[in-house]
Enzyme design. Structure first.
Site, PDB file in Angstrom:
ATOM      1  N   ASP A  20       0.720  -1.243   0.031  1.00 49.32           N
ATOM      2  CA  ASP A  20      -0.068   0.027   0.040  1.00 49.32           C
ATOM      3  C   ASP A  20       0.893   1.328   0.060  1.00 49.32           C
ATOM      4  O   ASP A  20       0.667   2.379  -0.726  1.00 49.32           O
ATOM      5  CB  ASP A  20      -0.950   0.124   1.218  1.00 49.32           C
ATOM      6  CG  ASP A  20      -2.423   0.766   1.046  1.00 49.32           C
ATOM      7  OD1 ASP A  20      -2.427   1.534   0.190  1.00 49.32           O
ATOM      8  OD2 ASP A  20      -3.031   0.445   2.020  1.00 49.32           O
ATOM      9  N   HIS A  55      -6.571   4.871   6.574  1.00 47.99           N
ATOM     10  CA  HIS A  55      -5.489   5.865   5.942  1.00 47.99           C
ATOM     11  C   HIS A  55      -5.782   7.205   6.715  1.00 47.99           C
ATOM     12  O   HIS A  55      -6.472   7.468   7.303  1.00 47.99           O
ATOM     13  CB  HIS A  55      -5.947   6.282   4.395  1.00 47.99           C
ATOM     14  CG  HIS A  55      -5.386   4.993   3.819  1.00 47.99           C
ATOM     15  ND1 HIS A  55      -4.185   4.937   2.755  1.00 47.99           N
ATOM     16  CD2 HIS A  55      -5.827   3.865   3.472  1.00 47.99           C
ATOM     17  CE1 HIS A  55      -3.889   3.968   2.311  1.00 47.99           C
ATOM     18  NE2 HIS A  55      -5.157   3.028   2.757  1.00 47.99           N
ATOM     19  N   CYS A  87      -3.921   5.207  -2.270  1.00 45.54           N
ATOM     20  CA  CYS A  87      -4.521   4.338  -3.208  1.00 45.54           C
ATOM     21  C   CYS A  87      -4.482   4.906  -4.695  1.00 45.54           C
ATOM     22  O   CYS A  87      -5.230   6.102  -4.799  1.00 45.54           O
ATOM     23  CB  CYS A  87      -5.743   3.895  -2.922  1.00 45.54           C
ATOM     24  SG  CYS A  87      -6.553   2.582  -4.201  1.00 45.54           S
TER      25      CYS A  87
END
Ligand code: HMG
Ligand code: MG
Length: 311
Positions: free
Chosen positions: A18, A213, A244
């Site tokens: 990620d 996040h 993302c």
């Protein structure tokens, strides 16, 4: 909405996947493999190594087989190296590279599902089913992600019951753990607790993880709120790397070192060496040509620099 705080928390390090997937410059495989080695040395026991997605969609993960193969050639004892697999093609490639754990990733928002994996939520679940079946046959563990658990970059607020429905379906398919993604970091302690309350009616809390996040700086507050609900697994990214590619403006995951600082201050065990983790955050940030983004890394490094000038 309060449960006893967990005595121990497992952190799932998602930095190599990620964290790096959104980097514009291709990061060399050597750097990725070294990052994963350093994270294991700092005490992380679950390190998401890469993703077996289309290299046309996410070029940064195009070296997936090389990275996973090299990591698994010299694995650290007791460490799991899961990888993302959106479909059977990805699963077969991951299995060929030696994966022993994979993750399927769906969403609670239709628009995000379309943008991220090019299909509806229902279609995605039908794609995940053969992955979970093939994984079971091969003895490979499967984790499930649900994205946009409180907010979607395209649709705004997301209904907690929709999150619960997708999470329950992934659990029924055989996922051992469901990671709840606040993809754009728009959650706050209240919205996160409301979402968790809905999910916990259908999935045992012992099988849930928080994946928050930090776009609006709320991730630690959301972890604290989730701890109070009994969630004992959190995903985090060293140095707060990431975002993302299909959620514009989404910044990195909560920084692993920030979470370790919070938890150790609360007397909650993680088994992670904070100093070693901060060294890793400083190292990977330097490799990417920047200073570490996390508050804790900056504070620890500043304290070290001050100590060096006064001795
Ligand atoms: P598609 O175009 O619909 O796939 O993409 P397709 O089945 O129609 O195939 C099209 C082409 O892709 C074909 O190649 C396939 O072979 C190839 P062509 O014939 O054109 O040469 N293909 C693949 N290649 C490599 N690996 C594969 C694969 N599958 C098909 N697995 C697909 C569908 C899912 C592949 C695509 O949309 C994709 O790769 N998306 C990647 C999305 C992604 O990686 N997003 C970031 C990770 S998710 C995230 O960050 C959120 C999370 O952190 C939680 C949170 O924060 O909320 C997990
Ligand atoms: Mg994420």
């Amino acid at each position: 909405m309060s449960n006893p705080l967990p005595a121990r928390v497992r952190l799932v390090e998602v930095g190599p996947r990620d964290g790096l997937q959104n980097e514009k410059q291709l990061v060399p495989a050597d750097t990725k493999v070294e990052l994963i080695r350093r994270l294991a040395a700092a005490g992380l026991t679950t390190i998401e190594a890469t993703s077996f997605v289309s290299p046309k969609w996410v070029p940064q993960m195009g070296d997936n087989a090389e990275v996973l193969g090299r990591v698994l050639a010299a694995p650290a004892p007791g460490v799991d190296y899961p990888v993302l697999t959106p479909n059977l093609k990805g699963f077969e490639a991951a299995l060929a590279a030696g994966a022993r754990e994979v993750a399927v990733f769906g969403a609670a928002s239709e628009s995000f599902s379309q943008k991220n994996i090019n299909c509806s939520i229902a279609e995605s679940l039908e794609r995940f089913r053969p992955v979970t079946e093939a994984a079971r046959a091969a003895g490979v563990k499967v984790r499930g992600y649900v994205s946009c658990v409180v907010g979607c970059p395209y649709e705004g607020a997301v209904a907690p019951d929709k999150v619960a429905e997708v999470a329950e379906t992934l659990l029924a398919m055989g996922c051992y753990e469901i990671s709840l993604g606040d993809t754009i970091g728009s959650g706050n302690p209240l919205s996160v607790q409301r979402m968790l309350a809905a999910v916990m009616r259908r999935v045992p809390v012992a099988q849930l993880a928080g994946h928050y996040h930090d776009t609006y700086g709320m991730a630690l507050a959301n972890i604290h709120a989730s701890l109070q609900m009994g969630v004992a697994v959190y995903d985090a990214s060293v140095g707060g790397l990431g975002g993302c590619p299909y959620a514009a403006g989404a910044s990195g995951n909560v920084a692993t070192e920030d979470v370790v600082w919070l938890l150790s201050g609360m007397g909650i065990e993680t088994g992670i060496d904070l100093e070693c983790l901060v060294d890793t955050a400083a190292w990977i940030s330097a490799e990417l040509g920047r200073a570490p983004a996390s508050r804790v890394a900056r504070a620890v490094l500043a304290k070290r620099a001050m100590a060096a000038t006064t001795t």
